[in-house]
Design a protein around this motif. Structure first.
Motif, short mmCIF file in Angstrom:
data_model
loop_
_atom_site.label_atom_id
_atom_site.label_comp_id
_atom_site.label_asym_id
_atom_site.label_seq_id
_atom_site.Cartn_x
_atom_site.Cartn_y
_atom_site.Cartn_z
N ARG A 1 -5.10 -0.19 -5.25
CA ARG A 1 -5.49 -0.21 -3.84
C ARG A 1 -6.70 -1.11 -3.61
O ARG A 1 -6.76 -1.84 -2.63
CB ARG A 1 -5.77 1.20 -3.35
CG ARG A 1 -4.51 2.00 -3.18
CD ARG A 1 -4.80 3.40 -2.72
NE ARG A 1 -3.57 4.05 -2.33
CZ ARG A 1 -3.09 5.14 -2.91
NH1 ARG A 1 -3.73 5.68 -3.92
NH2 ARG A 1 -1.98 5.67 -2.48
N SER B 1 -7.85 1.30 8.09
CA SER B 1 -7.58 2.38 7.15
C SER B 1 -6.22 3.04 7.34
O SER B 1 -5.87 3.93 6.58
CB SER B 1 -8.68 3.43 7.27
OG SER B 1 -8.75 3.87 8.60
N THR C 1 2.14 6.30 -7.02
CA THR C 1 1.05 7.14 -7.53
C THR C 1 1.44 8.61 -7.43
O THR C 1 1.21 9.39 -8.36
CB THR C 1 -0.25 6.87 -6.75
OG1 THR C 1 -0.60 5.49 -6.89
CG2 THR C 1 -1.39 7.74 -7.24
N GLU D 1 0.83 -1.20 0.00
CA GLU D 1 0.00 0.00 0.00
C GLU D 1 0.87 1.25 0.00
O GLU D 1 0.60 2.20 -0.73
CB GLU D 1 -0.94 0.01 1.21
CG GLU D 1 -1.73 1.29 1.38
CD GLU D 1 -2.70 1.56 0.25
OE1 GLU D 1 -2.84 2.74 -0.13
OE2 GLU D 1 -3.32 0.61 -0.24
N GLY E 1 -0.67 5.69 2.85
CA GLY E 1 -0.44 5.68 1.40
C GLY E 1 -0.86 6.99 0.76
O GLY E 1 -0.16 7.53 -0.11
N VAL F 1 2.49 1.63 -3.46
CA VAL F 1 1.50 2.11 -4.42
C VAL F 1 1.27 3.60 -4.23
O VAL F 1 1.20 4.37 -5.20
CB VAL F 1 0.17 1.32 -4.31
CG1 VAL F 1 -0.95 2.01 -5.07
CG2 VAL F 1 0.36 -0.09 -4.83
N GLY F 2 1.19 4.03 -2.98
CA GLY F 2 1.01 5.46 -2.69
C GLY F 2 2.17 6.30 -3.20
O GLY F 2 1.97 7.34 -3.83
N THR G 1 1.44 9.68 -1.16
CA THR G 1 1.09 10.17 -2.48
C THR G 1 1.21 11.70 -2.54
O THR G 1 1.85 12.26 -3.43
CB THR G 1 -0.35 9.76 -2.86
OG1 THR G 1 -0.42 8.34 -2.91
CG2 THR G 1 -0.79 10.33 -4.19
N ILE H 1 -5.89 3.85 -7.66
CA ILE H 1 -7.10 3.43 -6.94
C ILE H 1 -7.40 1.96 -7.24
O ILE H 1 -7.74 1.18 -6.34
CB ILE H 1 -8.29 4.33 -7.29
CG1 ILE H 1 -8.06 5.72 -6.67
CG2 ILE H 1 -9.61 3.73 -6.80
CD1 ILE H 1 -9.03 6.79 -7.15
N LEU I 1 -4.08 2.86 4.24
CA LEU I 1 -4.63 3.73 3.20
C LEU I 1 -4.33 5.19 3.48
O LEU I 1 -3.95 5.95 2.59
CB LEU I 1 -6.14 3.50 3.07
CG LEU I 1 -6.82 4.07 1.84
CD1 LEU I 1 -6.16 3.60 0.57
CD2 LEU I 1 -8.28 3.69 1.84
N LEU J 1 -5.43 -4.62 -3.73
CA LEU J 1 -4.75 -5.02 -2.49
C LEU J 1 -5.75 -5.31 -1.39
O LEU J 1 -5.58 -6.28 -0.62
CB LEU J 1 -3.79 -3.91 -2.04
CG LEU J 1 -2.51 -3.74 -2.85
CD1 LEU J 1 -1.76 -2.49 -2.42
CD2 LEU J 1 -1.63 -4.98 -2.69
#
Length: 174
Positions: A110, A126, A73, A66, A132, A69-70, A136, A107, A129, A113
């Motif tokens: 995410r 959360s 992104t 996560e 992440g 990915v953040g 970002t 998105i 998230l 995942l």
């Protein structure tokens, strides 16, 4: 109730940030672009336990994914954002269609995942998230600030030839 509040914060922050970025905005080196990510990190860290105790390894892997990915992104969003300098030296930015695609892919990853975690029985909150999203925003703002500095009048070029020369001011096409 905490999960609902976290989800609401994530949706509101993401919607506000995304909507704002598709309008031309001045890049100001004096702005405190790091404040919102720091607030999101503090909000995420208020949770006492971020990893699922019963699936510690899988939970840690999903948490790391996560965060990656953040960060990816944020970097993709920054590099697909159009920046330009006006004749008066102000630097502006506006997200492009490619930026929207970066957000859509982020998105989607995410969601994937989360689905993977659910499939293997990992309890997910959360915090990952929120962290992440903070990553970002932080990476995007830092890269844009760096890109914007290179367009300001008087910014020196890196490299041997032309040390001390200034980059011409004009519109950058991204």
């Amino acid at each position: 109730m905490s999960g609902f509040v976290d989800a609401l914060v994530i949706v509101v922050v993401a919607a506000a940030v995304i909507a704002r970025q598709f309008r031309a905005r001045r890049i100001d080196g004096e702005r405190r672009w790091w404040i919102l990510p720091v607030i999101l990190v503090a909000f995420a860290l208020r949770e006492p336990v971020m990893l699922d105790a019963h699936h510690h390894t899988a939970s840690a892997l999903l948490f790391g994914a996560e965060l990656l990915v953040g960060l990816a992104t944020g970097a993709g969003w920054a590099w697909t954002t159009r920046i330009w300098a006006e004749p008066d030296g102000t630097v502006w930015s506006r997200s492009s269609t490619a930026s929207a695609a970066v957000w859509a892919v982020g998105i989607g990853l995410r969601v994937g995942l989360f689905a993977l975690g659910t499939a293997v029985g990992v309890r997910q909150d959360s915090s990952a998230l929120l962290l992440g999203l903070a990553g970002t925003l932080l990476v995007r703002a830092a890269i844009l600030a760096r890109r914007g500095q290179s367009l300001r009048p008087g910014a020196s070029l890196s490299g041997a030839y032309g040390d001390g020369a200034t980059r011409p001011v004009g519109r950058e096409c991204a």
